[in-house]
Structures are given as C-alpha cells and as structure tokens.
Design a protein around this motif. Structure first.
Motif, PDB file in Angstrom:
ATOM      1  N   THR A 151      56.811  -0.568 -12.991  1.00 23.39           N
ATOM      2  CA  THR A 151      57.000  -0.664 -11.547  1.00 23.39           C
ATOM      3  C   THR A 151      58.459  -0.396 -11.177  1.00 23.39           C
ATOM      4  N   ARG A 152      58.651   0.030  -9.927  1.00 26.52           N
ATOM      5  CA  ARG A 152      60.021   0.207  -9.442  1.00 26.52           C
ATOM      6  C   ARG A 152      60.739  -1.138  -9.406  1.00 26.52           C
ATOM      7  N   ASP A 153      59.964  -2.162  -9.112  1.00 27.93           N
ATOM      8  CA  ASP A 153      60.557  -3.492  -9.058  1.00 27.93           C
ATOM      9  C   ASP A 153      61.138  -3.877 -10.414  1.00 27.93           C
TER      10      ASP A 153
ATOM     11  N   LYS B 157      68.166  -4.216 -13.360  1.00 26.16           N
ATOM     12  CA  LYS B 157      69.297  -3.603 -12.671  1.00 26.16           C
ATOM     13  C   LYS B 157      70.600  -3.774 -13.438  1.00 26.16           C
TER      14      LYS B 157
ATOM     15  N   TYR C  49      64.382  -1.772 -10.562  1.00 20.74           N
ATOM     16  CA  TYR C  49      65.440  -2.044  -9.593  1.00 20.74           C
ATOM     17  C   TYR C  49      65.926  -3.482  -9.628  1.00 20.74           C
ATOM     18  N   ARG C  50      65.009  -4.394  -9.907  1.00 22.08           N
ATOM     19  CA  ARG C  50      65.409  -5.806  -9.902  1.00 22.08           C
ATOM     20  C   ARG C  50      65.486  -6.373 -11.310  1.00 22.08           C
TER      21      ARG C  50
ATOM     22  N   GLU D 123      60.212  -4.467 -18.158  1.00 20.27           N
ATOM     23  CA  GLU D 123      61.614  -4.519 -18.531  1.00 20.27           C
ATOM     24  C   GLU D 123      61.807  -4.077 -19.982  1.00 20.27           C
TER      25      GLU D 123
ATOM     26  N   TYR E 240      66.230   5.107  -9.446  1.00 14.30           N
ATOM     27  CA  TYR E 240      65.424   4.044 -10.054  1.00 14.30           C
ATOM     28  C   TYR E 240      63.952   4.442 -10.138  1.00 14.30           C
TER      29      TYR E 240
ATOM     30  N   ALA F 185      51.867  -5.895 -11.207  1.00 15.83           N
ATOM     31  CA  ALA F 185      52.553  -6.961 -11.940  1.00 15.83           C
ATOM     32  C   ALA F 185      51.881  -7.292 -13.266  1.00 15.83           C
TER      33      ALA F 185
END
Length: 692
Positions: free
Chosen positions: A292-294, A301, A297-298, A250, A282, A235
């Motif tokens: 990060t994948r997060d 997205k 994906y989030r 992002e 993703y 993070a």
C-alpha cells in the motif's frame, strides 16, 4: 433513392408503437434493443448498425432543426433507416446517412433565414437561389452546392414516406446546373502518393521499429503491465499482532531498498513544481514493493528518507529493462519511464500499421479487420517458406455490409509486424488494432479497432517523434516533403503509393489488379492513375529513361548478350548511343534521354529473366497491343526476340539450381510434375547453352 415504406406514419404512431428505427437491418453484436433510440428522441444513436469494427459511432442530433422542420427531417431519416431489406429494398449505411444529415443542415438553415415555412411551397428557382447562397457562403468548397442539394433531394425521392411535408419536384430534373460549381463525373483519383523524400525515411523508420526496437518495447510492456496490475493493497499486509512498522508491506519496502542499494540505483522521483526539485515517488515505490501507499509513505518514510540521503533521487520513475546494445548508427531509445510506456507501445503499433499498409496494399478497413492468428505460412517440401498469407475481411464492392473473407500474399516484414501486434494486445483481445488498454483514460466503450482518424493522428505523431529524434543524429533522414513542410500522412496514401511502384514493373497492371483485389486490369490502371492525372505519364517516362540508361550501360561496358536476339540488341545499343552523342545528349539529362528514347524507339526492353529486343512480327507475347512487348506474357523458350544479359543469366541459373534441388531431393514423386520440371530444366540449359 426510394424506400420500401409506402405507408404514412404519424410521429404519435411511431412513438406509441415503439417502432424500431432500424427495421430489419443487421445489428451490432451486443446491442440491447431496450437501450436503442426511438423516434421521439432528439438524438438518435446509429451505433447499433455500425458493423465494421473500426468505424466511428454516429449520432443524429435533431435539435439543430427548428420546430417547423424537425418532424419532417425525423420522418425522412426514419424512412432511410427502417427500410425492409427482405423486400429487396436498398439501404444506406450509417456513414452515408450521417453524411446526408450533415449536408441537409445548410438547406434548413437557409429555409429559416429566408422565412420559408414549408418544403411544398418551394420551386426550382428557390433551389437555384439556395445553390448561389452556398457558393457565396462557402467559396472554398465548390462541391457544397451539389452535396447539399443531393441531400435535400431525398425529400422528393422519399416523399411517399413523409406525412407532414415534402418537395413536390425533383431538383436534379428542374434545376439549371450551368454555372453552379460541383463535382464532375469520372474525376481522377485525387489521393496523393507519398514522394520519395517522405516514403523512404518513413518506411526506414517503421522497419527499424518493427525489426530492431520491437523486442525492447515489448519487454518494457511486460515490466509495465506487471507493475500496473499491482493495484492498491489493503491492510491485509499488516500481520495480526505484529508491532506497527514491521508489517508485510514495510518488510517488502526494506527488501526493495536493499536491492536499490546493491544495484546502486537512485530512488524513483518526480518533478515537483512547488518545490522546484525532484521528490520521492512513493506511489512507484509502493508499486514496485507490491504494498500500500500508506506502507510506503507512513510506515517506511524514515527508511526511505535515509535511502534518499544514501542513494539520491532519480529524475523519473524508470522500469528495470536492460539497456540494449546499439551498433553504430542504430537507434537508442531512452530509459523507459513508467508513465511513458503507453506512448512507446502506441508508436510500435502504428509502425506495424505502416509496414502492413504499404507492403500488403490492404485498405484501412481491411487492415483493421485483422485478428490474432490471421497469418499462415505455406512451406514447400524442403521446409522453406513459400508464401505468407494474411486472412482478413474485404468490404468495398461486397454486397454484405459485414464484408467477405479475403486473403493477401505478403512478405516477411508483414509477418514480423503481425507477430509484434499479437504480443502488444491483451491475450483475450482478438483484434490486432484494438485501442490499447494501457491508458487510464481508456473508455469502457472501446471500439474493437481504431478508426482511420485516430490512425492518421497516431501516424503523424510517429512522424513527429522520428523527426525530433533524427535532428543532429544523422541516423535516418527526416520525414519531410521539403526542408520546411512536414508531410501529413493519411491511411489512403499507402495503397496509392504502392500502386505507383507496382505499375512501374513489367506486368504491373495484372499484379496490381490481383494484389489490390480489383476485378479487372482496367480498374487497377484507373486506380493507379490515368493520363489526365500525370500518374501514368510519370510511370511511362521513368520506364523510357530506364531503357535509355540500360542501352548506354550496355554499350559502355561492352556487355556480352546471349540468346537469339543478342547480336541485334548490341547493334541497337550501339546505334542509340551514337545518335545520343550526335545530338549532344548527356546521360544525366533525364528529360533529353526520355525524348531521345521516344524519338528513336530502340525497342530494347530489359527485364528480370530476358531482355526483349522487340520485333512485332516475331513476338509471341502480344495479346492486347502491338507497339510494345507484354513482358508478363513472355514465352522465352519460343520467342526469337529474347536476349540475355549477365543479370538475366544469373536469374535463370538460380531458377535452374532450384529445380535441380527438387529433382535431387526426391521430394517430388508425381510423374507429371517430374516430367514438367525435367522439361523446364532442359529448356533453361538449351537457352543458356550449358550442359547438365
């Protein structure tokens, strides 16, 4: 075989004292003594004494033996392993011990079935009964009897080291072997040589991979490694105090999506069996964005969903490697998908192995010993590469199990293969044939080099890929023995096949003995094949047919021959062709041509520098035989059997031009060397009848 162990050790003594299983043997680097197997274990790992970097690790599983025999078997293998080499005792290597272990098992299986509790109760008739039992049980393995009885014989030859039980007689001295199948002494080397229908397309494919495709594959490797090294990100990419959704991860995805849009690329995808369609990958987007994948994906997205609507989803997750321009008839690899790159790297590695194996004559163990920097180039005074030397380790015939340093002279294809291998391996990896580390399933206990079974498997996978590619494309022929059966490659076939080609050349036996590191010409000739195997007969047959074809071509084209025996060569060619016409033999009938050459024996032997018109009374080359010239010992400036065709003259002129180039450059200053060069140039001019 006997050992230096003359004292009896009980299992309790061995266990309590923690005796080393390996005595004074050399141990593999990195071995931790506290982790080595001990006598009490039912599984002994032989890894500490496997010193060759490519060899398999062996284990002895004593649980296969019933309790009445297990202690005896352990004592025997302790005796084989723990010999003291300082006393001059011979010892078996790990692979041989593992082989004996496997061959002993049928013997004890038979003892269990027959209800025999002890070895010392057996007699010669029991061993013969055991041999017949194996012959009936393994009818397709005729050597099984002698292999198992040879292994069982160890319980006699090592009886001094066995405290609980042993054989009281020597099976080899008391058993009547008549009628029992087994290996015969002096058997011919049965290794198959690759037929031309396999060898030619195989080497064509391997050379194309090394010379044409290697750069593209290595570029894909660089792109793959760059992405692979981008592990899961934490993070920390989210800026402190920044609103959710605009963190560093992002932002990187926004830049990546903008680049996709500018380049007109679809988003990476993968096939989802549940939905029956391609969906966004993703993980690959996060890998490319280095986040990060997060975050993908989030956090992004919605942006990715919009990009899918605008750009679409690709049918895979492809690397951005420039597409190579392929000439007509070339090989076009597909786009490199991230997950497929390790496969192409392994195919390039095995193509390099094939090139090195065939063009060097090295054994599999010698190839696997090669390390980074093993190639050196010897250059002459003009800067031209004169020799390419490969340094490695030779094992066969060497007293030290670690092998001895050795050098091979190789051609440029081997240089290119080694250069590709040095780029394939990680910078810290010295071994050129270490298992590639790109697969996630790579074991932490990797060998330094692949064993021959893994290489055989990879080579046949390479053949399968090449054959699949060649279907309908007509670029290179399929690698097959015939239209139906695909040839199974093995590492041992390359030396055997190369021996065939060397043996067909003038002076091939001597050249083969040098390149194959045999101590004598006879050893190479035995390796290449004896008359019993048909190998030598096949070579001699081809030489005879080539001589006949040469005489026909000589007569039909009216080639002018120079040299002291030129007129005799033309006369012999004329008589041979006349006899061929009289007998009604056509030039395209190899069998009849061979027969006529053997019957008429025209005595004309074409070579690179001279065409020998053989007359034993004039020959200067004869040392070991008197029925044919020894072309490798030819003395062209002294012998009256020399004639020169057009190709011979061209070869001499090339040699003369090279000598004159040295003399004119002034790079040679040693008086003796200058004198020898001028003398040779003068003799060449005299032979050709040319002036300076």
């Amino acid at each position: 075989m006997t050992t230096s162990l003359q004292n009896h050790f009980s299992p309790e003594d061995l266990t309590n004292r923690g005796a080393s299983l390996f005595g004074t043997r050399a141990l593999r680097m990195g071995t931790v003594r506290s982790e080595m197997s001990v006598f009490a274990d039912d599984i002994w790992s032989l890894e500490p004494i496997v010193l060759k970097e490519h060899s398999r690790f062996h284990q002895l599983h004593f649980a296969y033996f019933a309790n009445p025999y297990r202690t005896t078997v352990k004592e025997l293998f302790f005796a084989l392993l723990a010999v003291d080499v300082r006393d001059g005792a011979e010892y078996l290597r790990a692979a041989s011990i593992r082989s004996y272990f496997s061959n002993i098992r049928p013997f004890f299986d038979w003892l269990t079935v027959s209800g025999t509790p002890r070895l010392d109760t057996l007699g010669p008739k029991d061993i013969e009964a055991f041999a017949r039992y194996l012959s009936a049980k393994y009818p397709d393995h005729p050597n099984k009897s002698k292999l198992s009885i040879s292994a069982a014989r160890l319980f006699y030859t090592n009886r001094a080291a066995l405290s609980s039980d042993f054989l009281t007689f020597d099976p080899f001295r008391t058993v009547t072997w008549k009628g029992l199948p087994g290996p015969q002494k002096g058997q011919e080397n049965k290794t198959q040589r690759m037929p031309e229908t396999v060898l030619v397309p195989l080497m064509t494919w391997a050379m194309k991979w090394v010379e044409e495709l290697s750069e593209e594959v290595l570029e894909a490797m660089d792109a793959y490694v760059s992405l692979r090294n981008r592990g899961p990100r934490s993070a920390r990419y989210r800026t402190e105090g920044a609103p959710v959704g605009i963190g560093i991860g992002e932002r990187r995805i926004v830049k990546l999506l903008d680049r996709y849009a500018v380049e007109g690329r679809k988003l990476p995808g993968w096939w989802n069996e549940k939905t029956g369609s391609y969906v966004v990958n993703y993980a690959h987007i996060a890998r490319e964005a280095d986040c990060t994948r997060d975050a993908a994906y989030r956090g992004s997205k919605a942006l990715i969903t919009q990009a899918v609507n605008d750009l679409g989803i690709d049918d895979g997750s492809y690397l951005q490697v420039p597409i190579r321009v392929v000439a007509p008839g070339g090989i076009q690899l597909p786009r490199f998908e991230y997950k497929d790159v390790p496969f192409y790297l392994e195919m390039l590695s095995v193509a390099c192995y094939i090139v090195i194996a065939f063009f060097s004559g090295m054994r599999d163990a010698e190839i696997k010993s090669l390390r980074r920097g093993c190639l050196t180039l010897d250059k002459d005074s003009t800067g031209r590469v004169a020799r390419r030397r490969v340094s490695g380790i030779a094992f066969k015939g060497e007293a030290d199990e670690m092998g001895a340093p050795a050098t091979w002279i190789v051609g440029d294809p081997v240089r290119k293969a080694i250069a590709a291998l040095e780029r394939l391996q990680d910078e810290g990896q010295l071994h050129l044939f270490a298992a590639l580390t790109y697969r996630k399933s790579a074991s932490a206990r990797q060998r330094d080099a692949m064993d021959h079974r893994k290489t055989n498997s990879e080579m046949n996978r390479f053949v399968a890929w090449c054959n699949e590619y060649s279907k309908g494309k007509g670029v290179v022929d399929q690698i097959a023995d015939d239209d139906e059966n695909v040839w199974k490659l093995a590492t041992s076939q390359f030396r055997r096949t190369l021996a065939w080609f060397i043996a067909r050349r003038p002076g091939g036996s001597i050249a083969g003995a040098i390149q194959f590191r045999h101590h004598s010409v006879q050893m190479f000739e035995g390796y290449a094949g004896t008359s019993d195997s048909g190998f030598r007969a096949e070579v001699e047959s081809e030489i005879a047919m080539a001589r006949g074809d040469y005489l026909v071509d000589l007569e039909s084209r009216g080639v002018e021959l120079l040299g002291p025996a030129g007129d005799i060569a033309r006369d012999r060619a004329s008589k041979f062709v006349g006899r061929m016409r009289f007998a009604g033999i056509v030039a395209d009938n190899p069998k009849q041509m061979k027969l006529l050459v053997e019957q008429e024996e025209p005595g004309v032997y074409p070579g690179e520098f001279v065409t020998c018109v053989f007359d034993a009374s004039k020959a200067k080359c004869l040392r070991h035989r008197a029925d044919a010239p020894e072309m490798e010992a030819c003395l062209p400036f002294e012998c009256r059997n020399v004639s020169l065709d057009t190709a011979n003259v061209e070869a001499w002129l090339e040699d003369l031009n090279l000598i004159e180039g040295f003399l004119e450059s002034g790079s040679v200053t040693a008086p003796f060397v200058l004198s020898r060069l001028r003398m040779r140039a003068g003799k060449i001019r005299e032979l050709l009848g040319v002036t300076s």
